[in-house]
Scaffold this motif. Structure first.
Motif, PDB file in Angstrom:
ATOM      1  N   ASP A  48      -1.086  -0.345 -25.204  1.00 52.30           N
ATOM      2  CA  ASP A  48       0.279  -0.157 -25.110  1.00 52.30           C
ATOM      3  C   ASP A  48       0.435   1.467 -25.274  1.00 52.30           C
ATOM      4  O   ASP A  48       1.392   2.034 -24.403  1.00 52.30           O
ATOM      5  N   LYS A  49      -0.035   2.027 -26.158  1.00 55.07           N
ATOM      6  CA  LYS A  49      -0.073   3.303 -26.255  1.00 55.07           C
ATOM      7  C   LYS A  49      -0.646   4.212 -25.071  1.00 55.07           C
ATOM      8  O   LYS A  49       0.236   5.277 -24.623  1.00 55.07           O
ATOM      9  N   GLU A  50      -1.506   3.656 -24.180  1.00 57.29           N
ATOM     10  CA  GLU A  50      -2.054   4.593 -23.011  1.00 57.29           C
ATOM     11  C   GLU A  50      -0.748   4.358 -21.798  1.00 57.29           C
ATOM     12  O   GLU A  50      -0.674   5.263 -21.293  1.00 57.29           O
ATOM     13  N   ILE A  51      -0.395   3.112 -21.861  1.00 55.63           N
ATOM     14  CA  ILE A  51       0.502   2.933 -20.899  1.00 55.63           C
ATOM     15  C   ILE A  51       1.799   3.751 -21.275  1.00 55.63           C
ATOM     16  O   ILE A  51       2.632   4.547 -20.225  1.00 55.63           O
ATOM     17  N   ALA A  52       2.383   3.942 -22.574  1.00 58.84           N
ATOM     18  CA  ALA A  52       3.350   4.708 -22.806  1.00 58.84           C
ATOM     19  C   ALA A  52       3.248   6.042 -22.636  1.00 58.84           C
ATOM     20  O   ALA A  52       3.870   6.985 -22.245  1.00 58.84           O
ATOM     21  N   SER A  53       2.126   6.338 -22.756  1.00 60.53           N
ATOM     22  CA  SER A  53       1.636   8.013 -22.683  1.00 60.53           C
ATOM     23  C   SER A  53       1.640   8.145 -21.174  1.00 60.53           C
ATOM     24  O   SER A  53       1.943   9.204 -20.811  1.00 60.53           O
ATOM     25  N   LYS A  54       0.881   7.461 -20.176  1.00 57.94           N
ATOM     26  CA  LYS A  54       0.966   7.425 -19.030  1.00 57.94           C
ATOM     27  C   LYS A  54       2.343   7.607 -18.412  1.00 57.94           C
ATOM     28  O   LYS A  54       2.645   8.580 -17.687  1.00 57.94           O
ATOM     29  N   LYS A  55       3.303   7.041 -18.712  1.00 60.86           N
ATOM     30  CA  LYS A  55       4.766   6.763 -18.459  1.00 60.86           C
ATOM     31  C   LYS A  55       5.390   8.030 -19.056  1.00 60.86           C
ATOM     32  O   LYS A  55       6.208   8.559 -18.245  1.00 60.86           O
ATOM     33  N   GLN A  56       5.040   8.583 -20.133  1.00 59.90           N
ATOM     34  CA  GLN A  56       5.700   9.945 -20.472  1.00 59.90           C
ATOM     35  C   GLN A  56       5.404  10.967 -19.778  1.00 59.90           C
ATOM     36  O   GLN A  56       6.059  11.924 -19.490  1.00 59.90           O
ATOM     37  N   ARG A  57       3.791  11.057 -19.351  1.00 60.91           N
ATOM     38  CA  ARG A  57       3.337  12.032 -18.650  1.00 60.91           C
ATOM     39  C   ARG A  57       4.044  12.071 -17.046  1.00 60.91           C
ATOM     40  O   ARG A  57       4.404  13.072 -16.674  1.00 60.91           O
ATOM     41  N   ASP A  58       4.052  10.892 -16.693  1.00 61.29           N
ATOM     42  CA  ASP A  58       4.545  10.764 -15.306  1.00 61.29           C
ATOM     43  C   ASP A  58       6.306  11.296 -15.373  1.00 61.29           C
ATOM     44  O   ASP A  58       6.594  11.957 -14.380  1.00 61.29           O
ATOM     45  N   GLN A  59       7.048  10.829 -16.217  1.00 57.00           N
ATOM     46  CA  GLN A  59       8.338  11.450 -16.472  1.00 57.00           C
ATOM     47  C   GLN A  59       8.474  13.070 -16.731  1.00 57.00           C
ATOM     48  O   GLN A  59       9.470  13.642 -16.028  1.00 57.00           O
ATOM     49  N   MET A  60       7.365  13.588 -17.433  1.00 63.78           N
ATOM     50  CA  MET A  60       7.352  14.944 -17.673  1.00 63.78           C
ATOM     51  C   MET A  60       7.079  15.613 -16.263  1.00 63.78           C
ATOM     52  O   MET A  60       7.679  16.671 -15.874  1.00 63.78           O
TER      53      MET A  60
END
Length: 177
Positions: free
Chosen positions: A6-18
């Motif tokens: 879940d943390k990895e998915i959230a991190s990837k989504k955050q990076r994609d948004q950035m």
């Protein structure tokens, strides 16, 4: 383990948004500097060129940059056969059967999404697209087999060259330039 994924998915989504925000900011700056929308595509192409080059420049002593591939090695058969050839590679006007093959290549999502703007997905619309009088597209053949396309929009193909793309990854002939 679920918490970790879940943390990895959230991190990837955050990076994609950035990355989306950075791209939007860069786009806005280009427009603010007076770069027109068609030029934005050229800027994107230059970014890809730099990414692919990774700062490397060809060595002056590399033969294919300095002797093997010269203008004299191009076989100009345009008047007789509407084609140009260089060793095993031939460039000729895009024919209907190759457009159908391009339609098959575009079924692959990664291939389809690599074109900007996107080509039509329907084969009849694709045929219509490639035969428009405002476009000129050519088949890139290797040993008489279509392995890619090159094309342009508007009236001057060479000034409005868009892309060279070979989607036949499995044959080891892939290139994007």
């Amino acid at each position: 383990m679920d918490e970790q994924s879940d943390k990895e998915i959230a991190s990837k989504k955050q990076r994609d948004q950035m990355l989306k925000l950075v791209a939007k900011g860069f786009y806005n700056e280009l427009i603010n500097y007076g770069v027109g929308q068609p030029e934005v595509i050229r800027v994107a192409s230059h970014l890809l060129d730099n990414l692919l080059a990774k700062g490397k420049r060809p060595d002056k002593d590399v033969g294919y940059y300095n002797g093997i591939f010269t203008l004299a090695s191009v076989k100009d058969e345009w008047a007789e056969r509407k084609q140009l050839a260089l060793q095993h590679v031939t460039l000729r006007p895009l024919q209907k059967q190759v457009v159908n093959k391009v339609g098959d290549w575009l079924k692959d999502r990664a291939v389809r999404e690599s074109f900007v703007p996107a080509f039509p997905e329907n084969k009849s619309k694709l045929q219509e697209y490639f035969t428009s009088p405002t476009r000129e597209y050519f088949s890139i053949d290797y040993n008489n087999e279509a392995v890619g396309i090159i094309g342009g929009e508007n009236s001057d193909l060479w000034l409005s060259l868009l892309c060279v793309y070979n989607p036949e990854l499995e044959q080891g002939l892939h290139s994007l330039a």
